[in-house]
Design a protein around this motif. Structure first.
Motif, PDB file in Angstrom:
ATOM      1  N   UNK A 175       2.034   3.747  11.635  1.00 22.52           N
ATOM      2  CA  UNK A 175       0.695   3.326  11.939  1.00 22.52           C
ATOM      3  C   UNK A 175      -0.023   4.108  11.142  1.00 22.52           C
ATOM      4  N   UNK A 176      -1.108   3.447  10.484  1.00 21.43           N
ATOM      5  CA  UNK A 176      -2.060   4.391   9.437  1.00 21.43           C
ATOM      6  C   UNK A 176      -3.274   4.163  10.014  1.00 21.43           C
ATOM      7  N   UNK A 177      -3.866   5.317  10.683  1.00 13.78           N
ATOM      8  CA  UNK A 177      -5.403   5.458  11.068  1.00 13.78           C
ATOM      9  C   UNK A 177      -6.443   5.583   9.908  1.00 13.78           C
ATOM     10  N   UNK A 178      -7.434   5.158  10.209  1.00 12.37           N
ATOM     11  CA  UNK A 178      -8.632   5.230   8.978  1.00 12.37           C
ATOM     12  C   UNK A 178      -8.088   4.376   7.978  1.00 12.37           C
ATOM     13  N   UNK A 179      -7.512   3.274   8.154  1.00 18.80           N
ATOM     14  CA  UNK A 179      -6.863   2.604   7.205  1.00 18.80           C
ATOM     15  C   UNK A 179      -7.344   2.256   5.714  1.00 18.80           C
ATOM     16  N   UNK A 180      -8.712   1.805   6.110  1.00 22.72           N
ATOM     17  CA  UNK A 180      -9.567   1.407   4.886  1.00 22.72           C
ATOM     18  C   UNK A 180      -9.639   2.755   3.996  1.00 22.72           C
ATOM     19  N   UNK A 181      -9.736   3.947   4.455  1.00 22.55           N
ATOM     20  CA  UNK A 181      -9.775   5.005   3.689  1.00 22.55           C
ATOM     21  C   UNK A 181      -8.432   5.616   3.267  1.00 22.55           C
ATOM     22  N   UNK A 182      -7.483   5.429   4.051  1.00 22.13           N
ATOM     23  CA  UNK A 182      -6.078   6.063   3.671  1.00 22.13           C
ATOM     24  C   UNK A 182      -5.181   5.145   2.822  1.00 22.13           C
ATOM     25  N   UNK A 183      -5.456   3.856   2.858  1.00 23.57           N
ATOM     26  CA  UNK A 183      -4.345   2.902   2.078  1.00 23.57           C
ATOM     27  C   UNK A 183      -4.900   2.782   0.679  1.00 23.57           C
ATOM     28  N   UNK A 184      -3.933   2.982  -0.154  1.00 25.61           N
ATOM     29  CA  UNK A 184      -4.205   2.771  -1.779  1.00 25.61           C
ATOM     30  C   UNK A 184      -3.516   1.307  -2.020  1.00 25.61           C
TER      31      UNK A 184
ATOM     32  N   UNK B  53       0.881  -0.977   0.006  1.00 20.99           N
ATOM     33  CA  UNK B  53      -0.084  -0.187   0.006  1.00 20.99           C
ATOM     34  C   UNK B  53       0.665   1.147   0.101  1.00 20.99           C
ATOM     35  N   UNK B  54       0.257   2.313  -0.605  1.00 17.53           N
ATOM     36  CA  UNK B  54       0.824   3.729  -0.566  1.00 17.53           C
ATOM     37  C   UNK B  54      -0.350   4.790   0.238  1.00 17.53           C
ATOM     38  N   UNK B  55       0.384   5.499   0.972  1.00 17.56           N
ATOM     39  CA  UNK B  55      -0.529   6.435   1.900  1.00 17.56           C
ATOM     40  C   UNK B  55      -0.361   7.740   1.443  1.00 17.56           C
ATOM     41  N   UNK B  56      -1.450   8.478   1.179  1.00 16.73           N
ATOM     42  CA  UNK B  56      -1.390  10.064   0.774  1.00 16.73           C
ATOM     43  C   UNK B  56      -0.726  10.620   2.105  1.00 16.73           C
ATOM     44  N   UNK B  57      -0.094  11.682   1.825  1.00 12.02           N
ATOM     45  CA  UNK B  57       0.615  12.548   3.209  1.00 12.02           C
ATOM     46  C   UNK B  57      -0.521  12.849   3.966  1.00 12.02           C
ATOM     47  N   UNK B  58      -1.698  13.358   3.435  1.00 14.68           N
ATOM     48  CA  UNK B  58      -2.900  13.651   4.099  1.00 14.68           C
ATOM     49  C   UNK B  58      -3.597  12.292   5.007  1.00 14.68           C
ATOM     50  N   UNK B  59      -3.481  12.747   6.119  1.00 16.18           N
ATOM     51  CA  UNK B  59      -4.434  11.974   6.914  1.00 16.18           C
ATOM     52  C   UNK B  59      -5.812  12.315   6.904  1.00 16.18           C
ATOM     53  N   UNK B  60      -6.810  11.452   6.853  1.00 14.62           N
ATOM     54  CA  UNK B  60      -8.001  11.838   6.580  1.00 14.62           C
ATOM     55  C   UNK B  60      -9.126  10.861   6.975  1.00 14.62           C
ATOM     56  N   UNK B  61     -10.309  11.296   7.473  1.00 20.71           N
ATOM     57  CA  UNK B  61     -11.229  10.409   8.215  1.00 20.71           C
ATOM     58  C   UNK B  61     -12.019   9.668   7.080  1.00 20.71           C
ATOM     59  N   UNK B  62     -12.290  10.466   6.014  1.00 20.45           N
ATOM     60  CA  UNK B  62     -13.170   9.670   5.089  1.00 20.45           C
ATOM     61  C   UNK B  62     -14.586  10.221   5.309  1.00 20.45           C
ATOM     62  N   UNK B  63     -15.149  10.584   6.358  1.00 18.16           N
ATOM     63  CA  UNK B  63     -16.558  11.011   6.696  1.00 18.16           C
ATOM     64  C   UNK B  63     -16.857  12.450   6.908  1.00 18.16           C
ATOM     65  N   UNK B  64     -16.023  13.371   7.076  1.00 19.66           N
ATOM     66  CA  UNK B  64     -16.264  14.597   7.533  1.00 19.66           C
ATOM     67  C   UNK B  64     -16.904  15.718   6.512  1.00 19.66           C
ATOM     68  N   UNK B  65     -17.335  16.684   6.536  1.00 18.19           N
ATOM     69  CA  UNK B  65     -17.796  17.581   5.372  1.00 18.19           C
ATOM     70  C   UNK B  65     -16.710  17.816   4.309  1.00 18.19           C
ATOM     71  N   UNK B  66     -15.592  17.927   4.540  1.00 21.92           N
ATOM     72  CA  UNK B  66     -14.486  18.135   3.356  1.00 21.92           C
ATOM     73  C   UNK B  66     -14.305  16.753   3.008  1.00 21.92           C
ATOM     74  N   UNK B  67     -13.905  16.077   3.705  1.00 22.63           N
ATOM     75  CA  UNK B  67     -13.747  14.468   3.134  1.00 22.63           C
ATOM     76  C   UNK B  67     -14.652  14.064   2.068  1.00 22.63           C
ATOM     77  N   UNK B  68     -16.068  14.254   2.563  1.00 24.46           N
ATOM     78  CA  UNK B  68     -17.138  13.729   1.699  1.00 24.46           C
ATOM     79  C   UNK B  68     -17.101  14.500   0.323  1.00 24.46           C
ATOM     80  N   UNK B  69     -16.516  15.806   0.311  1.00 25.31           N
ATOM     81  CA  UNK B  69     -16.601  16.473  -0.669  1.00 25.31           C
ATOM     82  C   UNK B  69     -15.358  16.328  -1.660  1.00 25.31           C
TER      83      UNK B  69
END
Length: 383
Positions: free
Chosen positions: A132-141, A81-97
């Motif tokens: 450690x990668x948080x919110x891994x389902x969203x952040x891992x490619x 996997x490769x991770x974006x430098x951005x750590x993101x939750x995937x469900x906040x207003x900005x992530x959803x956009x």
């Protein structure tokens, strides 16, 4: 584990630090195989941020999943996997956009989080053996297994999407002319992305001969700003009109034309002059609200004198902000796999983790051809 730790300005060391562990059911632990040194890391390395001693650097990370939290559903041990430098939750207003660079969840009180970067949350960097990668389902490619495209894929964490983002901010379209200021790794990626998007003519502005030569190799037109005003040089090659679009891939440590001192707003002002009336400017280059090393009191507080009057007069538009990596990384990955893109042309050195201190010093001084360094912690690719 071994990790690259910031000590003081112009000094990092490889030290033993505590291993990361699963802290949440949606975490994974990644055994890092490739992690790149970024120009943004140099801002901290040079003491030009509020970074404190002890921070572990590294926001461009790729590796193999070694441990999976109980809540992870789409990933398994052994996945590459490769991770974006951005750590993101995937469900906040900005992530959803789709604005994952400005996640409202991961770094309370601030829009956006990142690994190993000052003010970007509590996330340990990946210039280390484990991450450690948080919110891994969203952040891992996920990537194809094996080692193929290793140095191409690691650039999906930041600089390839960031260069592409600069073109997206400027809305670069087929057949257009584009001026990219800066031919460092991000600037080269922006010029490369403009060509991928079908730009007819791309100018690459810098002063370092090796960088300008690399830009010319990929089909850009090199412009040496020490040999005359770059806006005027570009206008001479565009019938006096200027370019349709412009990208700032330099940021707040921009150099004056004679390269004798910093002028933080010079690239922004040159772009206003370079781009034609009603053209668009994309600014992925880093600007900060606080710069301890700024050349004057205004610059130290992120307040720059920009030619807004001329920009208004020309009816130009500007897009700014760090890259929302997840918006682009899947498509860019597939371009790499299809053989349509090979961003690793910017990589000058691949080194083991223990050579990070020397690599930082040489990269910072732009010596011995150091343009982009990929570190391979404990990995056979290191050479």
């Amino acid at each position: 584990m071994k990790a690259v730790v910031y000590e003081e300005p112009f000094s990092v060391a490889v030290k033993d630090v505590q291993d990361p562990r699963i802290q949440h059911p949606n975490d994974v632990l990644v055994r890092v195989t490739s992690t790149a040194i970024c120009g943004s890391d140099l801002h901290m390395y040079e003491g030009r941020t509020a970074a404190e001693s002890g921070i572990v650097f590294g926001h461009e990370n790729l590796g193999i999943i070694e441990e999976v939290g109980s809540g992870v559903t789409s990933l398994s041990e052994g996945d590459r996997v490769v991770m974006p430098f951005n750590v993101a939750c995937g469900f906040c207003k900005n992530c959803l956009a789709g604005r994952t660079g400005f996640c409202l969840t991961v770094n309370p009180g601030f829009a956006g989080g990142a690994y190993g970067y000052v003010a970007m949350g509590p996330f340990i960097g990946g210039q280390a053996e484990l991450l450690r990668v948080p919110y891994a389902d969203f952040n891992c490619l996920k990537l194809p297994p094996g080692e193929e495209f290793e140095t191409d894929f690691v650039l999906l964490a930041d600089i390839f999407p960031t260069g592409y983002h600069g073109c997206e901010l400027a809305q670069v379209s087929p057949g257009e002319s584009v001026a990219v200021y800066g031919a460092g790794p991000v600037g080269l990626m922006a010029a490369y992305s403009a060509l991928l998007r079908g730009a007819a003519k791309v100018f690459s502005v810098d002063r370092v001969p090796e960088r300008l030569a690399k830009a010319e190799e990929i089909g850009a037109i090199p412009i040496d700003f020490t040999k005359g005003d770059p806006a005027e040089q570009i206008k001479e090659q565009t019938g006096g009109e200027g370019t349709d679009k412009g990208v700032d891939a330099v940021g707040y440590q921009a150099q004056a034309h004679d390269a004798s001192h910093e002028e933080p707003a010079i690239v922004l002002n040159e772009l206003v002059q370079t781009v034609r009336p009603t053209g668009m400017l994309g600014v992925p280059g880093l600007y900060v609200p606080s710069d301890p090393g700024g050349p004057d009191e205004h610059a130290k507080h992120g307040q720059l004198l920009v030619s807004i009057g001329k920009m208004f007069e020309k009816g130009q538009q500007m897009g700014t902000g760090q890259c929302n990596v997840k918006r682009y990384n899947r498509q860019l990955r597939d371009l790499i796999i299809a053989g349509r893109a090979k961003p690793s042309f910017v990589v000058s050195h691949e080194l083991p983790l223990d050579q990070a201190p020397q690599a930082y010093e040489k990269f910072d001084k732009r010596i011995e051809g150091y343009t982009k360094v990929v570190l391979h912690p404990g990995h056979a690719l290191a050479a």
